[in-house]
Design a protein around this motif. Structure first.
Motif, mmCIF file in Angstrom:
data_model
loop_
_atom_site.group_PDB
_atom_site.id
_atom_site.type_symbol
_atom_site.label_atom_id
_atom_site.label_comp_id
_atom_site.label_asym_id
_atom_site.label_seq_id
_atom_site.Cartn_x
_atom_site.Cartn_y
_atom_site.Cartn_z
ATOM 1 N N UNK A 119 68.038 -71.390 -82.980
ATOM 2 C CA UNK A 119 68.452 -72.697 -82.175
ATOM 3 C C UNK A 119 68.503 -73.805 -82.708
ATOM 4 N N UNK A 120 69.250 -74.539 -83.036
ATOM 5 C CA UNK A 120 68.763 -76.154 -83.854
ATOM 6 C C UNK A 120 68.738 -77.314 -83.645
ATOM 7 N N UNK A 121 68.440 -76.765 -81.632
ATOM 8 C CA UNK A 121 67.526 -78.394 -81.303
ATOM 9 C C UNK A 121 66.724 -77.209 -80.006
ATOM 10 N N UNK A 122 65.276 -78.176 -79.883
ATOM 11 C CA UNK A 122 64.516 -78.096 -79.020
ATOM 12 C C UNK A 122 64.892 -79.048 -77.765
ATOM 13 N N UNK A 123 64.276 -78.461 -76.536
ATOM 14 C CA UNK A 123 64.282 -80.053 -75.447
ATOM 15 C C UNK A 123 62.857 -79.088 -74.860
ATOM 16 N N UNK A 124 61.874 -80.312 -74.930
ATOM 17 C CA UNK A 124 61.008 -79.767 -74.160
ATOM 18 C C UNK A 124 61.265 -80.462 -72.327
ATOM 19 N N UNK A 125 59.929 -80.425 -71.742
ATOM 20 C CA UNK A 125 59.745 -80.424 -70.710
ATOM 21 C C UNK A 125 58.946 -81.702 -70.603
ATOM 22 N N UNK A 138 63.872 -83.173 -78.761
ATOM 23 C CA UNK A 138 63.623 -83.907 -77.598
ATOM 24 C C UNK A 138 61.891 -83.691 -77.041
ATOM 25 N N UNK A 139 61.600 -84.829 -76.633
ATOM 26 C CA UNK A 139 60.656 -84.538 -75.462
ATOM 27 C C UNK A 139 61.424 -85.286 -74.116
ATOM 28 N N UNK A 140 59.683 -85.255 -72.871
ATOM 29 C CA UNK A 140 60.407 -86.135 -72.158
ATOM 30 C C UNK A 140 58.921 -86.953 -71.734
ATOM 31 N N UNK A 141 58.787 -88.050 -71.076
ATOM 32 C CA UNK A 141 58.276 -88.826 -70.615
ATOM 33 C C UNK A 141 58.367 -90.478 -71.783
ATOM 34 N N UNK A 142 58.777 -89.838 -72.977
ATOM 35 C CA UNK A 142 58.413 -91.148 -73.778
ATOM 36 C C UNK A 142 56.663 -91.916 -73.582
#
Length: 342
Positions: free
Chosen positions: A242-248, A274-278
């Motif tokens: 896959x060309x993209x990853x989104x992490x929780x 992409x991550x989550x929380x920043x």
């Protein structure tokens, strides 16, 4: 170790009654100035410190709020704790921060400790998704507020973030960048946050007419960097990749980033992330990380304010509330490159 100095020692050395010493500490205006000065001098000389826990038990109200989080190694929860501490300090209270380490057993132990010490109230991000630990805790009549989780009933307050919208923000951004296959790296799917972020990602797929099969799900054991590295290794074995990853969360994303770098995979050239929380480290990563920002400080502060209201002078008029904050997408280099022809 020497014996702890007690109020009786102060009274004996100052030549006054225990009641007079108590008045000097708690109601100094009731004691003559000369006597007050004499008692204060003895207190300073002996190094007497009043036993606050015993005083609180007699008064029926503690000045300590407990905060029980999933993982204090995660900077997100450090920011939550900072917000709670600020609100508590302004109210003349203290915060005891504890870490359940995502363990229902450790959570139960800490809740028992809070009950023993009769804390004023508890701010909690539950590790036990069945709710059994908190149901048992209710019998102690100690108020609690859910943090980063919606309360499952009308029996308490909660402060959370719209994680479904957060997942959708990540999904819409990746789709707009031309990606049509996305890996979702979650922590344990027992956690509602992981479920909701997946739901949001799939809702973005549906908006664009993409099938659910366009998402590959990798479930990590924990929400930490090491688990992210393991997930990254599993990602490298997927064909076609896959060309993209989104992490929780961002810690998972940083671990995935490490695994991709070690394998010579370009981010974002070959895989967007992409991550989550920043968290603070997201912007400082080798490739600055696009992330869904949660208002962590505000979340902790708001939760503490609700608990202080419920346990303070305004308790009689307090009404339980569910406050849902909105996430925000922060775009950085890890998703900057579009994919021509995708």
């Amino acid at each position: 170790m020497g014996r702890m100095v007690g109020i009786k020692d102060v009274a004996r050395q100052a030549g006054v009654s225990v009641g007079t010493v108590s008045n000097v500490i708690n109601r100094p205006e009731m004691v003559a100035e000369a006597t007050r000065d004499r008692v204060q001098a003895v207190i300073e000389r002996l190094g007497y410190v009043r036993q606050e826990s015993a005083r609180q038990l007699r008064a029926g109200r503690s000045r300590i709020i407990s905060l029980l989080v999933l993982d204090m190694a995660n900077p997100f929860f450090v920011d939550v704790a900072s917000g709670a501490e600020r609100a508590a300090r302004e109210a003349g209270l203290g915060v005891m921060v504890c870490n359940s380490a995502q363990s229902p057993e450790e959570e139960a132990d800490y809740l028992g400790l809070f009950a023993e010490h009769r804390v004023r109230g508890v701010l909690v991000t539950p590790a036990d998704v069945t709710g059994a630990n908190l149901e048992g805790f209710r019998r102690h009549d100690i108020p609690f507020v859910f943090v980063d989780r919606e309360v499952p009933s009308a029996d308490g307050c909660s402060v959370s973030v719209d994680d479904i919208e957060g997942g959708a923000l990540a999904g819409r951004h990746l789709i707009a960048q031309g990606h049509r296959s996305v890996v979702y790296v979650s922590g344990p799917m027992l956690l509602p946050q992981c479920q909701d972020r997946r739901t949001g990602l799939l809702s973005a797929f549906a908006e664009e007419g993409l099938p659910e099969e366009a998402m590959v799900h990798i479930e990590a054991e924990r929400l930490d960097v090491a688990s992210g590295r393991d997930a990254g290794a599993r990602l490298l074995g997927i064909s076609p990749r896959p060309t993209a990853v989104f992490c929780a969360n961002d810690l998972l994303a940083l671990g995935v980033l490490q695994a991709l770098f070690a394998a010579g995979v370009s981010v974002p050239g070959e895989v967007a992330l992409v991550g989550y929380d920043d968290i603070e480290f997201a912007a400082a990563a080798a490739v600055p990380l696009t992330s869904v920002r949660q208002p962590a400080f505000r979340m902790g502060r708001t939760a503490a304010e609700l608990l202080i209201e419920e346990t303070g002078d305004e308790a009689a008029s307090h009404q339980h509330r569910r406050i849902v904050l909105q996430p925000e997408l922060v775009v950085r280099d890890s998703t900057f490159a579009s994919r021509p022809g995708a």
